[in-house]
Design an enzyme around this catalytic site. Structure first.
Site, PDB file in Angstrom:
ATOM      1  CE  LYS A 126      49.853  40.265  13.833  1.00  0.00           C
ATOM      2  NZ  LYS A 126      48.551  40.626  14.445  1.00  0.00           N
ATOM      3  CG  ASP A 166      49.615  43.487  16.060  1.00  0.00           C
ATOM      4  OD1 ASP A 166      48.583  42.896  16.402  1.00  0.00           O
ATOM      5  OD2 ASP A 166      50.683  43.388  16.716  1.00  0.00           O
TER       6      ASP A 166
HETATM    7  P1  NDP Z   1      49.195  49.591  20.247  1.00  0.00           P
HETATM    8  O1  NDP Z   1      50.521  49.762  19.636  1.00  0.00           O
HETATM    9  O2  NDP Z   1      48.116  50.542  19.898  1.00  0.00           O
HETATM   10  O3  NDP Z   1      49.309  49.563  21.841  1.00  0.00           O
HETATM   11  C1  NDP Z   1      50.076  48.609  22.501  1.00  0.00           C
HETATM   12  C2  NDP Z   1      50.081  48.953  23.976  1.00  0.00           C
HETATM   13  O4  NDP Z   1      50.757  47.921  24.686  1.00  0.00           O
HETATM   14  C3  NDP Z   1      50.816  50.223  24.255  1.00  0.00           C
HETATM   15  O5  NDP Z   1      50.269  50.836  25.397  1.00  0.00           O
HETATM   16  C4  NDP Z   1      52.241  49.740  24.519  1.00  0.00           C
HETATM   17  O6  NDP Z   1      52.995  50.618  25.315  1.00  0.00           O
HETATM   18  C5  NDP Z   1      51.969  48.438  25.251  1.00  0.00           C
HETATM   19  N1  NDP Z   1      53.071  47.496  24.982  1.00  0.00           N
HETATM   20  C6  NDP Z   1      53.504  47.055  23.772  1.00  0.00           C
HETATM   21  N2  NDP Z   1      54.553  46.237  23.912  1.00  0.00           N
HETATM   22  C7  NDP Z   1      54.793  46.174  25.233  1.00  0.00           C
HETATM   23  C8  NDP Z   1      55.748  45.482  26.019  1.00  0.00           C
HETATM   24  N3  NDP Z   1      56.661  44.682  25.450  1.00  0.00           N
HETATM   25  N4  NDP Z   1      55.677  45.643  27.361  1.00  0.00           N
HETATM   26  C9  NDP Z   1      54.721  46.430  27.943  1.00  0.00           C
HETATM   27  N5  NDP Z   1      53.804  47.113  27.246  1.00  0.00           N
HETATM   28  C10 NDP Z   1      53.838  46.980  25.927  1.00  0.00           C
HETATM   29  O7  NDP Z   1      48.754  48.084  19.910  1.00  0.00           O
HETATM   30  P2  NDP Z   1      47.304  47.450  19.941  1.00  0.00           P
HETATM   31  O8  NDP Z   1      46.503  48.045  21.041  1.00  0.00           O
HETATM   32  O9  NDP Z   1      46.786  47.450  18.569  1.00  0.00           O
HETATM   33  O10 NDP Z   1      47.658  45.914  20.273  1.00  0.00           O
HETATM   34  C11 NDP Z   1      47.730  45.426  21.617  1.00  0.00           C
HETATM   35  C12 NDP Z   1      47.612  43.912  21.595  1.00  0.00           C
HETATM   36  O11 NDP Z   1      46.362  43.541  20.996  1.00  0.00           O
HETATM   37  C13 NDP Z   1      48.670  43.162  20.788  1.00  0.00           C
HETATM   38  O12 NDP Z   1      48.922  41.915  21.406  1.00  0.00           O
HETATM   39  C14 NDP Z   1      47.992  42.932  19.445  1.00  0.00           C
HETATM   40  O13 NDP Z   1      48.539  41.846  18.753  1.00  0.00           O
HETATM   41  C15 NDP Z   1      46.573  42.640  19.927  1.00  0.00           C
HETATM   42  N6  NDP Z   1      45.534  42.811  18.930  1.00  0.00           N
HETATM   43  C16 NDP Z   1      45.350  44.010  18.287  1.00  0.00           C
HETATM   44  C17 NDP Z   1      44.323  44.143  17.374  1.00  0.00           C
HETATM   45  C18 NDP Z   1      44.018  45.465  16.729  1.00  0.00           C
HETATM   46  O14 NDP Z   1      42.982  45.532  16.021  1.00  0.00           O
HETATM   47  N7  NDP Z   1      44.786  46.497  16.926  1.00  0.00           N
HETATM   48  C19 NDP Z   1      43.465  43.009  17.007  1.00  0.00           C
HETATM   49  C20 NDP Z   1      43.680  41.835  17.811  1.00  0.00           C
HETATM   50  C21 NDP Z   1      44.697  41.745  18.706  1.00  0.00           C
HETATM   51  P3  NDP Z   1      54.090  51.569  24.617  1.00  0.00           P
HETATM   52  O15 NDP Z   1      53.292  52.593  23.859  1.00  0.00           O
HETATM   53  O16 NDP Z   1      54.858  52.126  25.735  1.00  0.00           O
HETATM   54  O17 NDP Z   1      54.884  50.669  23.724  1.00  0.00           O
END
Ligand code: NDP
Length: 444
Positions: A126, A166
């Site tokens: 990672k 991510d």
């Molecule tokens: P994105 O950046 O596309 O979206 C993240 C979302 O979560 C946004 O809506 C963001 O809001 C919100 N968010 C992020 N940090 C915070 C925080 N500290 N408090 C509240 N809301 C928060 O990321 P992904 O959708 O790709 O990833 C989401 C999760 O899924 C993570 O844990 C990631 O590790 C996991 N994941 C992702 C994969 C992938 O293929 N993308 C695969 C497996 C797991 P805002 O825009 O306001 O920051």
């Protein structure tokens, strides 16, 4: 003191201040205790758990770049190459101001077992940076990505380490990173996944984590005689995982009614309009207030609150530790049947235990969100073959992989008399394969 307890204590002592890594370490070690106890003498002699909990390599670097005002900015970059027993390191890059070594290590450690569960030949890694792409111009994001890759490129490669997206790293960032890698290395190879479709990306990769989450959840519900059709679903997050979880949940007949970002959340009594959400988040990069403005049935609330909504199924898809004990209590009080993690470690250990004690079906992220990395491995396979498969072909493989992950986690839980504890089942199933490979490869 048992070997497991000894290792937890030593690793925590040797790696102070890494709270998220400690949390992930404890969770995995507690689950595999039953397997370790069967082989305690051998594992201890080979320092197997110490080797598992220490990354093979940890890289930290300076990332200088120039902003639109001509000011030089300096961020920190990380890549943790945790374990390559079953394949090249594989795991995403996170760009978020909260990123530090503890967060990258927790994600890399989890990735080892997740990747093992997919059944595909990928090791765990990672990386990321404390850079925040939010509010930056495209040129600034490009300048950052190019600088980040100028150091990272020497450590990665299609058969060495293959990063992906991510939080904060989507198609735009992967494009800039790939362009700079190609320029520096003079190689057109599948060194990153999540690429655009015109330059080696795989169909279904964008949808994969969210869709995969629903394939897993559906398999878990079916095994427990629950039909997803007609169920009310609370989703957190409004990024890649959340959007495609909402889309697939709707296709399966469920009704997602919430989503959230870091400033607030939406309750939409008519069900989330996923096309509108995509337009706001993927195209315009706006806040969720724009969703509420565009849709009469939607309410916008500041701050946290998704888990107070009455629902049958909860899908945390935002970030780590976003579902805490009080949230779990509110979900149980409202009669939730299942919680399935789309994000990595979104549920605290106390909240997970509370849900399990109250007979809520619980799908751990390392199993239920493995669809993203599994499809990344399918992207690597297509790049190696110089071929592109159809959407249907990749989607069918994804569904099959997710159903197998559920079956393997459930079987491991049953084998060790752990009933429906899919957390332990997933950790045990993932661990066993890695350990066998590590043992076969000698002390390295
Ligand atoms: P994105 O950046 O596309 O979206 C993240 C979302 O979560 C946004 O809506 C963001 O809001 C919100 N968010 C992020 N940090 C915070 C925080 N500290 N408090 C509240 N809301 C928060 O990321 P992904 O959708 O790709 O990833 C989401 C999760 O899924 C993570 O844990 C990631 O590790 C996991 N994941 C992702 C994969 C992938 O293929 N993308 C695969 C497996 C797991 P805002 O825009 O306001 O920051």
């Amino acid at each position: 003191m048992s070997y497991v307890d000894e290792v937890i204590e030593t690793i925590i002592e040797q790696n102070p201040g890494e709270a998220e890594f400690h949390q992930a370490l404890r969770e995995v070690m507690e689950s595999i205790r039953v397997v370790v106890e069967e082989n305690e003498e051998e594992y201890k002699k080979n320092a197997l758990l110490e080797r598992l909990a220490n990354p093979e390599r940890q890289i930290k670097f300076r990332v200088p770049w120039v902003d639109d005002n001509g000011q030089v900015q300096v961020n920190t970059g990380y890549r943790v190459q945790f374990n390559s027993a079953i394949g090249p390191y594989k795991g995403g890059l996170r760009f978020h101001p909260s990123v530090n070594i503890g967060i990258i290590k927790f994600l890399g450690f989890e990735q080892i077992f997740k990747n093992s569960l997919t059944g595909l030949p990928i090791g765990g890694g990672k990386g990321g940076s404390n850079f925040d792409p939010k509010g930056k111009s495209d040129r600034e994001v490009m300048a950052f990505c190019q600088s980040f890759m100028t150091e990272l490129y020497r450590h990665i490669g299609a058969d060495t380490d293959v990063p992906a997206g991510d939080i904060g790293v989507g198609a735009r960032e992967v494009g800039f990173l790939f362009g700079q890698y190609k320029r520096l290395s003079n190689l057109y190879e599948g060194v990153l996944t999540g690429k655009g479709l015109t330059f080696g990306g795989s169909l279904t990769r964008t949808e994969a984590t969210g869709y995969g989450l629903l394939y897993f959840t559906n398999a878990m519900l079916k095994a427990n005689d629950i039909d997803i059709a007609g169920k009310t679903i609370a989703v957190s997050g409004a990024g890649n995982v959340a959007i495609y979880a909402i889309e697939k949940a709707q296709q399966l007949g469920g009704k997602p009614v919430t989503c959230s970002d870091s400033t607030g959340w939406i309750y939409d009594s008519e069900g989330i309009d996923v096309e509108l959400l995509k337009e706001i988040k993927e195209v315009k990069r706006e806040r969720l207030t724009a969703y509420a403005k565009a849709r009469e049935s939607a309410e916008y609330h500041e701050g946290k609150g998704v888990w107070t909504v009455k629902c049958d199924i909860a899908l945390p898809c935002a970030t780590q530790n976003e579902l805490q004990l009080e949230d779990a209590k509110s979900l149980v009080e409202n009669g939730v049947l299942a919680v399935a993690e789309g994000a990595n470690m979104p549920t605290t250990i106390e909240a997970t235990e509370y849900l399990q004690e109250n007979d809520v079906l619980f799908a751990p992220g390392k199993a239920s969100n493995a669809g993203g990395v599994a499809t990344s491995a399918l992207e690597m396979a297509q790049n190696s073959q110089r071929l592109s498969w159809t959407f249907e072909e990749v989607d069918a493989k994804l569904q099959n992989i997710m159903e197998n992950i559920f079956a393997n986690a459930a079987a491991a839980a049953e084998e060790y008399g752990l009933d429906k504890n899919y957390v332990a089942g997933a950790n045990i199933a993932g661990f066993k394969k890695v350990v066998e490979a590590m043992n076969a490869q000698g002390i390295v």
